[in-house]
Scaffold this motif. Structure first.
Motif, short mmCIF file in Angstrom:
data_model
loop_
_atom_site.label_atom_id
_atom_site.label_comp_id
_atom_site.label_asym_id
_atom_site.label_seq_id
_atom_site.Cartn_x
_atom_site.Cartn_y
_atom_site.Cartn_z
N LEU B 73 0.82 -1.22 0.00
CA LEU B 73 0.00 0.00 0.00
C LEU B 73 0.85 1.26 0.00
N GLU B 76 1.85 2.34 -3.53
CA GLU B 76 0.84 2.72 -4.52
C GLU B 76 0.62 4.23 -4.48
N ARG B 82 -4.45 1.79 -4.19
CA ARG B 82 -4.30 1.12 -2.89
C ARG B 82 -5.47 0.15 -2.66
#
Lengths: 194, 194
Positions: B73, B76, B82
């Motif tokens: 995450l 991203e 995400r």
């Protein structure tokens, strides 16, 4: 012959009861014999291995599920209601359904590592997806239904069933499950209307 | 202290390996000791029951999953990316993910009948739904995201993961899983645009 058939059914009922109440570890020849009220020899005569017992129970649960589904579908008046009834049944909203969900989750877990069980499990879900696709086509004839639509709805209902079986909490009540089925079907239905 | 910690990790790695390759039945103190290369006494010193071994492995898999997710995450660039990365990770599209899916399916099956495991499993999925709701809100701030949106997307990704772990066939390839995630997110994203 009738005696052996009766004993076989009692043995499979015992496996299903043990799976749904005590889990897969407790499925032993000895426990099954005690639960079914038959001798260890009677269990071994019908089923030589634990895998054979599990496959027998899996088949019995699937036969019972299909028969319940057949009765349900023949009583529904429209293609969309038949589709809903199917989705609700796979999502295991009733008490009987919840017992099936527990047993299916045990089968799915065994399918991950046992090739014999996996082959049956995979064939079952393949044909379930095909059947769901037909129900979707009948309910929404102008929506250009694809196999992916069926796979998506099946993933939703299967995800709901596992949540209900494994969590048994308020996160996935029957009421919420119905709302999620609605939300999964609405965009597909809308395509047929545009 | 370092020795004991190392031995504990080796034991949990052994449980995860046995669960994912041979299934829950094969998780015995003796098999785990052999696989970890430690004595039976060392296993019993760290984990007194099979349930304790399974709970230890479940916690280890979840820690590993969250760490992998955190790294994913943070790399991203947008809230929508995400969200996608999260959905793909829960759907177990990679090889590591597939091993986790097998182990999770084993936990889900045990959660159906073991209250101690069920409590942990239910708490995990409850917090996963909350986290997914936050990701959906960040990705589609104008879509009026509800908890049901998160529950629907979680049911889809969980259904996909179980299908991948239990069937291991072409019915649920990684490519198809991505298409189904797209199909589940599209109607939610569209609400934010109208």
């Amino acid at each position: 012959m009738t005696v052996r058939r009766g004993s076989r059914d009692a043995i499979l009922d015992a496996v299903i009861f043990i799976l749904s109440s005590r889990g897969s570890d407790a499925v032993t020849i000895r426990n099954v014999a005690a639960e079914a009220g038959v001798s260890v020899g009677a269990v071994q005569h019908n089923f030589t291995t634990k895998e054979a017992l599990i496959i027998g129970a899996m088949t019995a649960v699937n036969v019972r599920f299909r028969e319940r589904l057949r009765l349900l579908l023949q009583n529904e008046e429209s293609a969309e209601r038949r589709l809903r009834a199917f989705c609700e049944e796979v999502s295991c909203l009733t008490e009987t359904g919840l017992t099936d969900a527990v047993v299916w989750t045990a089968f799915a877990a065994r399918a991950t590592t046992e090739p014999g069980i996996r082959a049956i499990h995979a064939a079952d879900w393949g044909s379930t997806e095909d059947f769901l696709q037909q129900l979707l086509e009948a309910a929404y004839p102008d929506a250009g239904i694809t196999a992916d639509d069926a796979a998506l709805v099946l993933a939703v209902t299967d995800g709901i069933a596992v949540a209900r079986a494994a969590e048994k909490t308020d996160r996935m009540t029957a009421e919420r499950a119905v709302r999620l089925i609605d939300a999964a079907l609405a965009p597909i239905a809308a395509r047929g209307r545009s």
